[in-house]
Each structure stands twice: as C-alpha cells, then as structure tokens.
Design a protein around this motif. Structure first.
Motif, mmCIF file in Angstrom:
data_model
loop_
_atom_site.group_PDB
_atom_site.id
_atom_site.type_symbol
_atom_site.label_atom_id
_atom_site.label_comp_id
_atom_site.label_asym_id
_atom_site.label_seq_id
_atom_site.Cartn_x
_atom_site.Cartn_y
_atom_site.Cartn_z
ATOM 1 N N VAL A 1 15.032 -0.315 3.224
ATOM 2 C CA VAL A 1 15.338 -0.677 4.608
ATOM 3 C C VAL A 1 14.033 -0.731 5.401
ATOM 4 O O VAL A 1 13.098 0.037 5.151
ATOM 5 N N GLN A 2 13.978 -1.655 6.354
ATOM 6 C CA GLN A 2 12.777 -1.772 7.180
ATOM 7 C C GLN A 2 12.760 -0.653 8.219
ATOM 8 O O GLN A 2 13.752 -0.427 8.918
ATOM 9 N N ILE A 3 11.634 0.041 8.300
ATOM 10 C CA ILE A 3 11.489 1.118 9.281
ATOM 11 C C ILE A 3 10.296 0.882 10.201
ATOM 12 O O ILE A 3 10.008 1.701 11.063
ATOM 13 N N GLY A 4 9.595 -0.243 10.019
ATOM 14 C CA GLY A 4 8.457 -0.512 10.875
ATOM 15 C C GLY A 4 7.711 -1.749 10.448
ATOM 16 O O GLY A 4 8.144 -2.505 9.576
ATOM 17 N N ALA A 5 6.554 -1.941 11.081
ATOM 18 C CA ALA A 5 5.689 -3.076 10.784
ATOM 19 C C ALA A 5 4.261 -2.705 11.139
ATOM 20 O O ALA A 5 4.023 -1.814 11.964
ATOM 21 N N VAL A 6 3.309 -3.377 10.496
ATOM 22 C CA VAL A 6 1.893 -3.175 10.801
ATOM 23 C C VAL A 6 1.212 -4.539 10.946
ATOM 24 O O VAL A 6 1.583 -5.510 10.293
ATOM 25 N N TRP A 7 0.224 -4.572 11.835
ATOM 26 C CA TRP A 7 -0.547 -5.762 12.126
ATOM 27 C C TRP A 7 -2.003 -5.516 11.758
ATOM 28 O O TRP A 7 -2.451 -4.367 11.740
ATOM 29 N N GLU A 8 -2.737 -6.585 11.511
ATOM 30 C CA GLU A 8 -4.174 -6.455 11.284
ATOM 31 C C GLU A 8 -4.845 -6.091 12.600
ATOM 32 O O GLU A 8 -4.488 -6.602 13.662
ATOM 33 N N ALA A 9 -5.807 -5.201 12.527
ATOM 34 C CA ALA A 9 -6.552 -4.767 13.709
ATOM 35 C C ALA A 9 -8.013 -4.593 13.318
ATOM 36 O O ALA A 9 -8.354 -4.498 12.139
#
Length: 168
Positions: A54-62
């Motif tokens: 299940v999806q619990i979050g997301a991350v982006w490039e920084a």
C-alpha cells in the motif's frame, strides 16, 4: 537521525523504517512514471498486515543548497500516525541504496518555553503582560485545582458523584 535504509535487491529498492513508535519492517520505492516535472520520483510503499503493498508516501528529487548534493525528500503518512513523518533519503556510501533520515520541521511548542516558544509566551513581554492575559488573572489555563492541602479531592464532588453510565 537515521531511521532506516533501503537497499537495491534485484533492481528494487527494499528496506525498513523503525522508530520508537513506528515499525515498518518492509518498505519499498516504486518509480513514478510521469512526464510532469513536479511529479514525485518514487511512491513509498509498505507491506500491510494482509501482506499487500500500500502507498504510504512519496519522495521527490531535491538538492542541498550549500553542497549541491542530490537526495530524495518527502513524507510518510497513514491514518495510524498523528501527523505525517517527513523523511529524506541520502545515497548510502557503503551499499547501493539509501539511508532514511527524518527531522521535525519546527521546534515543539506544546511543552511551553523549555521546548520552543508558544504563542502565549510570545505575547508576554518581560514582566509586563497584555491586559486580560491569563497571568493577570492568576489563571494557568488549566482551571481551578481539585486537590486539597493533603492531596484529597475537593471542589469536584466525591466518588458518589461519578457517572455510572460511562462505559469506562
């Protein structure tokens, strides 16, 4: 503070996150296929109790402002958490993967001045207080005490005043 790690296992980033109150023994990063430059780089997935991802979050490039180093930043959220958990993923030096770190965005102010300034403390200027301030009234904000000089219950009724209709 490091709270976990993700390793490249057969082309998939798999790992775990653990804190004092959170234990996610099996998490993974799923690449997001999207042409939008504002889309996350990865979805953060966790294996739930029914053994489903299940999806619990997301991350982006920084990018770090000072060094220009690339990393991933985002958050984990779930109805069981009191608030989202901010995370950052930094490339691991010892293995092919990421170290997972977290940080609190602001200092906690729910414990008064010892742990960060609250709005109430910002209103008080030295020994002078604004008119109508709780300190002018001698009120701590918690109401009157129900404890007597010897620790006995006073002013709130006795055990006979308890509501027996309450289930607890």
């Amino acid at each position: 503070m490091n709270i976990g790690e993700l390793r490249n296992v057969n082309g998939r980033l798999i790992g775990s996150i653990a804190t004092r109150t959170i234990d996610l023994p099996r998490i993974g990063l799923n690449p997001v296929q999207n042409d939008n430059p504002r889309a996350p780089k990865y979805e953060v997935l966790a294996l739930n109790v029914a053994r489903r991802w299940v999806q619990i979050g997301a991350v982006w490039e920084a990018t770090m402002k000072r060094s220009g180093e690339q990393f991933l930043a985002g958050s984990i959220d779930d109805p069981s958490l009191p608030e989202p958990l901010s995370i950052a993923l930094f490339p691991a030096a010892d293995f092919d993967g990421y170290m997972v770190a977290w940080r609190r965005d602001t200092m906690r102010s729910d414990f008064g001045t010892g742990f960060g300034a609250s709005n109430y403390d910002r209103e008080v200027q030295g020994d002078r207080t604004r008119s109508g301030d709780r300190r002018d009234r001698g009120d701590s904000g918690f109401g009157e005490s129900t404890a007597g000089a010897r620790g006995e219950l006073v002013g709130a009724g006795g055990p006979d005043d308890l509501d027996d209709d309450m289930p607890f």
